[in-house]
Structure formats: C-alpha cells, structure tokens
Design an enzyme around this catalytic site. Structure first.
Site, mmCIF file in Angstrom:
data_model
loop_
_atom_site.group_PDB
_atom_site.id
_atom_site.type_symbol
_atom_site.label_atom_id
_atom_site.label_comp_id
_atom_site.label_asym_id
_atom_site.label_seq_id
_atom_site.Cartn_x
_atom_site.Cartn_y
_atom_site.Cartn_z
ATOM 1 N N ASP A 37 -25.781 -12.897 6.600
ATOM 2 C CA ASP A 37 -25.673 -13.131 5.155
ATOM 3 C C ASP A 37 -24.473 -12.402 4.538
ATOM 4 O O ASP A 37 -24.280 -12.398 3.332
ATOM 5 C CB ASP A 37 -26.959 -12.714 4.439
ATOM 6 C CG ASP A 37 -27.256 -11.228 4.605
ATOM 7 O OD1 ASP A 37 -26.486 -10.535 5.309
ATOM 8 O OD2 ASP A 37 -28.250 -10.755 4.030
ATOM 9 N N GLY A 38 -23.681 -11.740 5.395
ATOM 10 C CA GLY A 38 -22.468 -11.069 4.907
ATOM 11 C C GLY A 38 -22.644 -9.590 4.625
ATOM 12 O O GLY A 38 -21.678 -8.890 4.331
ATOM 13 N N GLU A 39 -23.869 -9.089 4.701
ATOM 14 C CA GLU A 39 -24.089 -7.658 4.446
ATOM 15 C C GLU A 39 -23.472 -6.819 5.557
ATOM 16 O O GLU A 39 -23.540 -7.183 6.736
ATOM 17 C CB GLU A 39 -25.593 -7.344 4.389
ATOM 18 C CG GLU A 39 -26.252 -7.779 3.098
ATOM 19 C CD GLU A 39 -27.735 -7.428 3.071
ATOM 20 O OE1 GLU A 39 -28.235 -6.787 4.029
ATOM 21 O OE2 GLU A 39 -28.398 -7.826 2.098
ATOM 22 N N HIS A 128 -1.281 0.012 -8.650
ATOM 23 C CA HIS A 128 -0.585 -1.006 -9.446
ATOM 24 C C HIS A 128 -0.290 -0.511 -10.856
ATOM 25 O O HIS A 128 0.786 -0.751 -11.393
ATOM 26 C CB HIS A 128 -1.402 -2.285 -9.506
ATOM 27 C CG HIS A 128 -0.748 -3.315 -10.367
ATOM 28 N ND1 HIS A 128 0.390 -3.978 -9.973
ATOM 29 C CD2 HIS A 128 -1.014 -3.741 -11.621
ATOM 30 C CE1 HIS A 128 0.777 -4.788 -10.933
ATOM 31 N NE2 HIS A 128 -0.057 -4.656 -11.948
ATOM 32 N N ASP A 166 9.869 -7.958 -11.838
ATOM 33 C CA ASP A 166 9.416 -7.952 -13.240
ATOM 34 C C ASP A 166 9.756 -6.637 -13.920
ATOM 35 O O ASP A 166 10.072 -5.639 -13.262
ATOM 36 C CB ASP A 166 7.903 -8.235 -13.333
ATOM 37 C CG ASP A 166 7.092 -7.313 -12.432
ATOM 38 O OD1 ASP A 166 7.400 -6.109 -12.400
ATOM 39 O OD2 ASP A 166 6.173 -7.802 -11.760
ATOM 40 N N LYS A 189 9.913 -11.720 -15.458
ATOM 41 C CA LYS A 189 8.854 -12.595 -14.923
ATOM 42 C C LYS A 189 7.761 -12.738 -15.970
ATOM 43 O O LYS A 189 7.451 -11.789 -16.677
ATOM 44 C CB LYS A 189 8.281 -11.944 -13.651
ATOM 45 C CG LYS A 189 7.105 -12.682 -13.035
ATOM 46 C CD LYS A 189 6.618 -11.976 -11.774
ATOM 47 C CE LYS A 189 5.391 -11.144 -12.050
ATOM 48 N NZ LYS A 189 4.808 -10.555 -10.829
ATOM 49 N N ASP A 217 8.580 -4.373 -4.661
ATOM 50 C CA ASP A 217 7.372 -4.590 -5.467
ATOM 51 C C ASP A 217 6.252 -3.709 -4.930
ATOM 52 O O ASP A 217 6.337 -3.201 -3.810
ATOM 53 C CB ASP A 217 6.953 -6.068 -5.398
ATOM 54 C CG ASP A 217 6.281 -6.538 -6.682
ATOM 55 O OD1 ASP A 217 5.912 -5.677 -7.507
ATOM 56 O OD2 ASP A 217 6.135 -7.760 -6.861
ATOM 57 N N SER A 221 0.893 -10.653 -2.984
ATOM 58 C CA SER A 221 -0.443 -11.237 -2.822
ATOM 59 C C SER A 221 -0.284 -12.710 -2.422
ATOM 60 O O SER A 221 -0.190 -13.029 -1.237
ATOM 61 C CB SER A 221 -1.224 -11.056 -4.127
ATOM 62 O OG SER A 221 -2.523 -11.523 -3.981
ATOM 63 N N GLY A 223 2.351 -14.369 -2.965
ATOM 64 C CA GLY A 223 3.771 -14.557 -2.660
ATOM 65 C C GLY A 223 4.527 -15.243 -3.786
ATOM 66 O O GLY A 223 5.751 -15.347 -3.754
HETATM 67 C C1 R5P Z 1 2.451 -7.825 -10.491
HETATM 68 O O1 R5P Z 1 2.703 -7.290 -11.558
HETATM 69 C C2 R5P Z 1 2.608 -7.123 -9.198
HETATM 70 O O2 R5P Z 1 3.513 -6.077 -9.256
HETATM 71 C C3 R5P Z 1 2.985 -8.093 -8.102
HETATM 72 O O3 R5P Z 1 4.273 -8.605 -8.399
HETATM 73 C C4 R5P Z 1 2.024 -9.222 -8.007
HETATM 74 O O4 R5P Z 1 0.713 -8.746 -8.020
HETATM 75 C C5 R5P Z 1 2.272 -10.020 -6.761
HETATM 76 O O5 R5P Z 1 1.374 -11.090 -6.745
HETATM 77 P P1 R5P Z 1 1.798 -12.492 -6.131
HETATM 78 O O6 R5P Z 1 2.332 -12.241 -4.772
HETATM 79 O O7 R5P Z 1 0.498 -13.271 -6.132
HETATM 80 O O8 R5P Z 1 2.791 -13.098 -7.059
#
Ligand code: R5P
Length: 293
Positions: A37-39, A128, A166, A189, A217, A221, A223
């Site tokens: 069940d994932g536990e 983050h 960003d 961004k 960065d 995640s 990308g």
């Molecule tokens: C956002 O502010 C973070 O610094 C990353 O740029 C962001 O989380 C990356 O996510 P993804 O790869 O999904 O664009």
C-alpha cells in the site's frame, strides 16, 4: 573513531557513507521495506546513541523520503541520541508562503513535523528560499556555490559568464561569478502560478556572443526554466551553454529536454543521486553536522 553515528537513509546511502568517512563515524544502515500500500517500514541495522547524524535527501518519492527521515529521527531520539538531520535537498522549501489565497505554508509544517520527530537540528544545502529558514529552530544552510565554482574553474571554459535564469537567483550567480573571477547576469523569468508555464524575456541586456554561459540555479525540476533560459542565451549568440545546480531532480524527461535545447552538460552536486551528481557535498555536510551538533 569519533562518538558520532551516521544513519544512512534509504534515499542517500552513498552520500551518508561519504559523510561518515569524513567524520570517522560509525555508519548504521536504515533498512527499508515498502508495503504494497506504499507504507514504509524502517529498521536501524545497528545501535544509535550519543550524537547521531541522519542523512536523507527528500527528492521523489518526496513524501515517503520525508516520512522515512522522521521515522529514523524518532528511533534515534527514542534511543537517547541527539539528532541532526542532514537533508541536502529539503522538499517543500518552495512553499514558504501562501502565494494564492487558501494555500498552505508547507515548509512551516515540515519544520514542525521534523522537530516533533526528535530532530534537534537540520543541515541543508541551497535552500530554495531564505525565508523558509525562519521556520526551523536550528538549521544550517550550506551553499554549494563554492564547490560548483571550483568544478567550473577546471572546465576549460571560454570567456565564461554566469547566468541566473531568474532575478531570484541573481545573488547566487553573482557569487559564482566572483569566485570564477568573471561577471554575471540574471534573466527575467516569469511563471504562471496556475499552469506552471515558464517564459524568459528574450532581451537579456548583455552581450554574451561567443561566450560560454553557465546557467546557475538551486534546482532543476521539470527542466522548463533551463530550457527556456538556454534557448534565450543561444538566440543571443552565446557559445557553449552549461548548467550547474545543487539539486538535479530531473523529473520526467528533463534531461532529454535540456540536452535538446543545446545544453552541453548538466552538472550537479550529489545531494540527489544520479548521472549528474558530479560535485561531492560529503565533507561540507560532515563539517556542518559536526558543528551544529
Ligand atoms: C525557481 O525559482 C527555482 O530556482 C528553479 O529555477 C525552478 O524550481 C526549476 O524548476 P523547473 O526545472 O521545473 O523549471
């Protein structure tokens, strides 16, 4: 041998071994069984007492890895140990405020849950949001930038320029550039808070023609951010484009998408195991854990 014990969490066995080696500490494996069940069920395969360092990153399966960290902490604390949780990639740190009405500040809850599980202190890497630190009673946030810059310095780059995808990451790229003795820029961004779609302003306000660009960065995640940023850099005449980050989550086909966007190489720390984990955090994490304990 030191009086410290390192517990190797199921998400980070190799990194835990590196931390233990640097601390000259005993290494205890956390055996994991996942039920249908994932536990998760955790059993520590050795004694824990005194001062204990749990190493467990919380990349996907995020919630399971987080709960496993709490289970290990509970067991160590119940055995009388003082617990430091080394969580290089700290999930939920992006949810440090309610961006839309009704949203939960998830990282505040994560901090409380870890504390309730017996975690006395946390060591993490490139959290983050600095704002997230305020929710933890005792936390050390290590920067991976010096280690990434050291790696970049050996890469034979041509006229390198550090680029943040960003504005929020501008200081990170500036620090990277300072260490690499070069300059940096931050792209503009924006992300649709509902769909998650990313756009990057094509006007970058700098001449990058022929220069190798290193996109710096905290994490990759999906990308999406790196793909859009790389396209903009290429359109502005940049030479080779690289990306360096602390946490390479690489969800779905992120690697393929980034490569297809013309990125030469993806370089990450070993906060998350995988093909891109080329920069070792072991000694830095070990020193931080020893200091905070
Ligand atoms: C956002 O502010 C973070 O610094 C990353 O740029 C962001 O989380 C990356 O996510 P993804 O790869 O999904 O664009």
């Amino acid at each position: 041998m030191s009086d410290l014990t390192v517990v190797a969490g199921p998400s980070s066995p190799e990194l835990a071994a590196r931390v233990a080696a640097h601390l000259d500490a005993a290494l205890v494996q956390a055996e994991l069984r996942v039920f249908s069940d994932g536990e998760s069920k955790i059993r520590l395969a050795g004694p824990v007492a005194g001062r204990c360092v749990i190493v467990q990153s919380t990349h996907p399966p995020t919630d399971s890895h987080l709960l496993q960290a709490m289970m290990m902490a509970r067991k160590c604390a119940d055995s009388g140990a003082k617990v430091c949780a080394v969580i290089p990639y700290l999930a939920y740190a992006r949810q440090d405020r309610a961006f839309l009405e009704g949203e939960v500040v998830s990282v505040a809850l994560v901090a409380k849950l870890l504390e309730a599980s017996g975690v006395a202190s946390v060591v993490t890497v490139d959290i983050h949001s600095e704002a997230a630190l305020a929710y933890f009673a005792r936390i050390k946030n290590i920067s991976s930038i010096p280690l990434l810059a050291l790696h970049a310095a050996k890469m034979n780059l041509s006229g390198p320029i550090a680029v943040s995808p960003d504005a929020g990451g501008a200081a990170r790229a500036e620090e990277f550039a300072r260490l690499l003795k070069t300059d940096s820029i931050a792209l503009k961004k924006s992300r649709d808070r509902t769909t998650g779609d990313v756009t990057v302003d094509p006007n970058i306000g700098a001449d990058v023609s022929g220069r190798d660009a290193i996109l710096v960065d905290d994490m990759i995640s999906s990308g999406g951010s790196i793909v859009k940023a790389a396209e903009v850099l290429k359109n502005n005449g940049a030479g080779r484009v690289y990306t360096m980050c602390a946490h390479a989550l690489m969800i779905g086909d992120a690697t393929k998408k980034i490569q297809a966007a013309g990125v030469q190489e993806i370089i990450a720390t070993n906060s998350i195991p995988g093909a891109h984990a080329k920069v070792d955090l072991g000694p830095a994490l070990a020193d931080a854990a020893r200091a905070i304990l």
